[in-house]
Design a protein around this motif. Structure first.
Motif, PDB file in Angstrom:
ATOM      1  N   ALA A   9     -65.298 -89.829  16.921  1.00  0.00           N
ATOM      2  CA  ALA A   9     -66.660 -89.292  17.058  1.00  0.00           C
ATOM      3  C   ALA A   9     -66.721 -88.299  18.220  1.00  0.00           C
ATOM      4  O   ALA A   9     -67.330 -87.231  18.103  1.00  0.00           O
ATOM      5  N   CYS A  10     -66.071 -88.652  19.340  1.00  0.00           N
ATOM      6  CA  CYS A  10     -66.046 -87.751  20.503  1.00  0.00           C
ATOM      7  C   CYS A  10     -65.307 -86.455  20.155  1.00  0.00           C
ATOM      8  O   CYS A  10     -65.723 -85.365  20.546  1.00  0.00           O
ATOM      9  N   LYS A  11     -64.217 -86.604  19.413  1.00  0.00           N
ATOM     10  CA  LYS A  11     -63.368 -85.456  19.091  1.00  0.00           C
ATOM     11  C   LYS A  11     -64.104 -84.473  18.192  1.00  0.00           C
ATOM     12  O   LYS A  11     -64.062 -83.267  18.413  1.00  0.00           O
ATOM     13  N   ILE A  12     -64.788 -85.004  17.154  1.00  0.00           N
ATOM     14  CA  ILE A  12     -65.478 -84.085  16.240  1.00  0.00           C
ATOM     15  C   ILE A  12     -66.800 -83.598  16.832  1.00  0.00           C
ATOM     16  O   ILE A  12     -67.442 -82.714  16.278  1.00  0.00           O
ATOM     17  N   ALA A  13     -67.203 -84.173  17.986  1.00  0.00           N
ATOM     18  CA  ALA A  13     -68.362 -83.648  18.717  1.00  0.00           C
ATOM     19  C   ALA A  13     -67.897 -82.659  19.792  1.00  0.00           C
ATOM     20  O   ALA A  13     -68.588 -82.419  20.776  1.00  0.00           O
ATOM     21  N   SER A  14     -66.662 -82.146  19.616  1.00  0.00           N
ATOM     22  CA  SER A  14     -66.088 -81.079  20.464  1.00  0.00           C
ATOM     23  C   SER A  14     -65.750 -81.492  21.889  1.00  0.00           C
ATOM     24  O   SER A  14     -65.829 -80.677  22.808  1.00  0.00           O
ATOM     25  N   ALA A  15     -65.391 -82.768  22.103  1.00  0.00           N
ATOM     26  CA  ALA A  15     -64.928 -83.177  23.439  1.00  0.00           C
ATOM     27  C   ALA A  15     -63.631 -82.439  23.747  1.00  0.00           C
ATOM     28  O   ALA A  15     -62.755 -82.323  22.881  1.00  0.00           O
ATOM     29  N   SER A  16     -63.507 -81.926  24.985  1.00  0.00           N
ATOM     30  CA  SER A  16     -62.291 -81.167  25.310  1.00  0.00           C
ATOM     31  C   SER A  16     -61.102 -82.092  25.528  1.00  0.00           C
ATOM     32  O   SER A  16     -59.963 -81.744  25.262  1.00  0.00           O
ATOM     33  N   ARG A  17     -61.384 -83.320  26.015  1.00  0.00           N
ATOM     34  CA  ARG A  17     -60.293 -84.280  26.237  1.00  0.00           C
ATOM     35  C   ARG A  17     -60.842 -85.695  26.092  1.00  0.00           C
ATOM     36  O   ARG A  17     -61.936 -85.986  26.574  1.00  0.00           O
ATOM     37  N   VAL A  18     -60.099 -86.547  25.414  1.00  0.00           N
ATOM     38  CA  VAL A  18     -60.519 -87.945  25.254  1.00  0.00           C
ATOM     39  C   VAL A  18     -59.445 -88.847  25.851  1.00  0.00           C
ATOM     40  O   VAL A  18     -58.287 -88.797  25.446  1.00  0.00           O
ATOM     41  N   THR A  19     -59.827 -89.646  26.834  1.00  0.00           N
ATOM     42  CA  THR A  19     -58.906 -90.612  27.449  1.00  0.00           C
ATOM     43  C   THR A  19     -59.333 -92.016  27.019  1.00  0.00           C
ATOM     44  O   THR A  19     -60.489 -92.388  27.205  1.00  0.00           O
ATOM     45  N   ALA A  20     -58.414 -92.766  26.439  1.00  0.00           N
ATOM     46  CA  ALA A  20     -58.718 -94.147  26.037  1.00  0.00           C
ATOM     47  C   ALA A  20     -58.202 -95.095  27.112  1.00  0.00           C
ATOM     48  O   ALA A  20     -57.015 -95.084  27.436  1.00  0.00           O
ATOM     49  N   VAL A  21     -59.107 -95.896  27.686  1.00  0.00           N
ATOM     50  CA  VAL A  21     -58.715 -96.891  28.690  1.00  0.00           C
ATOM     51  C   VAL A  21     -58.638 -98.239  27.981  1.00  0.00           C
ATOM     52  O   VAL A  21     -59.646 -98.782  27.543  1.00  0.00           O
ATOM     53  N   ILE A  22     -57.405 -98.758  27.830  1.00  0.00           N
ATOM     54  CA  ILE A  22     -57.176 -99.999  27.083  1.00  0.00           C
ATOM     55  C   ILE A  22     -56.483-100.985  28.030  1.00  0.00           C
ATOM     56  O   ILE A  22     -55.250-100.997  28.114  1.00  0.00           O
ATOM     57  N   PRO A  23     -57.249-101.800  28.771  1.00  0.00           N
ATOM     58  CA  PRO A  23     -56.609-102.682  29.765  1.00  0.00           C
ATOM     59  C   PRO A  23     -55.556-103.606  29.157  1.00  0.00           C
ATOM     60  O   PRO A  23     -54.514-103.837  29.751  1.00  0.00           O
ATOM     61  N   CYS A  24     -55.822-104.153  27.963  1.00  0.00           N
ATOM     62  CA  CYS A  24     -54.833-105.026  27.299  1.00  0.00           C
ATOM     63  C   CYS A  24     -54.483-104.391  25.961  1.00  0.00           C
ATOM     64  O   CYS A  24     -55.285-104.401  25.029  1.00  0.00           O
ATOM     65  N   PHE A  25     -53.278-103.825  25.878  1.00  0.00           N
ATOM     66  CA  PHE A  25     -52.883-103.061  24.688  1.00  0.00           C
ATOM     67  C   PHE A  25     -52.711-103.992  23.478  1.00  0.00           C
ATOM     68  O   PHE A  25     -51.993-104.988  23.568  1.00  0.00           O
TER      69      PHE A  25
END
Length: 251
Positions: A9-25
């Motif tokens: 959703a962030c990407k198709i709303a034209s976010a320039s960069r998306v960082t995913a914070v996943i404390p427990c993979f």
């Protein structure tokens, strides 16, 4: 799925960069084929995150650090070790006379690193497994007599290994046993096992929320790692180096 949809959703709303914070993979334990035709689910999760549009991953204490190689995007694998060292120094009065113990051979590297930084001895428990979740026999390698034993592991699920290891250490002459874990999943009989085991305290980080579990087990204590993640996010956002966090706790 929620994470993937939000990234997309962030990407198709034209976010320039998306960082995913996943404390427990998720699915970090399935990082290799342990038998023929088994899936490598950690690689699948990595592919899904990349396809959804994540540009950067921040995670903590991956079960196997080679999972970073499954990604073609930057991955910051933060360590809980600095926070663990701080907790040991502040909460265990006789930490200078302790032995850091790994409950299995796989965690030997993690344990030696902590033991070196505290300048204390280390030991490990070698276990032979019958099946994936059933331990056959254990052998203690190292000396814990008249010492405080600190079990260190990255993940505790049903706590079978940790509780077996604690009993083994107490029978080998340890005065007290602490367990320090990064990810406390605590599924199935874990709470019952911990309550009946001879462990002084089970210390986990809050990569997984522990409020409910703490109501049922008074031994659980939590190390807050939100500061480490917050500082990692701030440094990443400003284009600064994250290396400082691998060996220090942010103030």
């Amino acid at each position: 799925m929620e994470l993937l949809i939000m990234i997309n959703a962030c990407k198709i709303a034209s976010a320039s960069r998306v960082t995913a914070v996943i404390p427990c993979f998720p699915y970090a334990r399935q990082d290799k084929k342990d038998k023929s035709r088994a899936p490598i689910s950690a690689k699948l999760v990595a592919n899904m995150l990349s396809v959804a549009g994540a540009d950067h991953i921040i995670t903590m204490d991956l079960h196997a650090s080679q999972i970073q190689g499954f990604f073609d995007i930057p991955v910051d694998n933060l360590y809980a070790e600095p926070a663990v060292l701080k907790w040991i120094r502040e909460n265990i009065s006789e930490w200078r006379n302790c032995t850091i113990v790994s409950p299995d051979a796989g965690g030997a590297k993690r344990v030696t690193s902590i033991a070196d930084r505290l300048n204390v001895d280390f030991a490990l428990i070698h276990k032979e497994r019958k099946k994936a979740s059933e331990v056959d026999g254990t052998v203690l390698v190292g000396d814990v007599k008249y010492r405080v034993a600190i079990l260190v592991d990255d993940m505790a699920d049903t706590c079978g290994t940790i509780c077996h290891a604690a009993d083994k250490l107490l029978s080998a002459g340890a005065t007290r046993v602490y367990a320090i874990l990064t990810h406390g999943i605590f599924s199935g009989p874990a709470i019952t096992r911990m309550n009946s085991a001879g462990i002084e305290a089970v210390v986990v980080t809050n990569t997984i929320p522990q409020e409910d579990k703490m109501k049922h087990c008074s031994k659980i204590q939590v190390i807050d790692i939100s500061m480490i993640l917050a500082e990692a996010i701030r440094r990443t956002h400003n284009g600064e180096s994250v290396s400082y966090l691998f060996s220090h706790v942010p103030l």
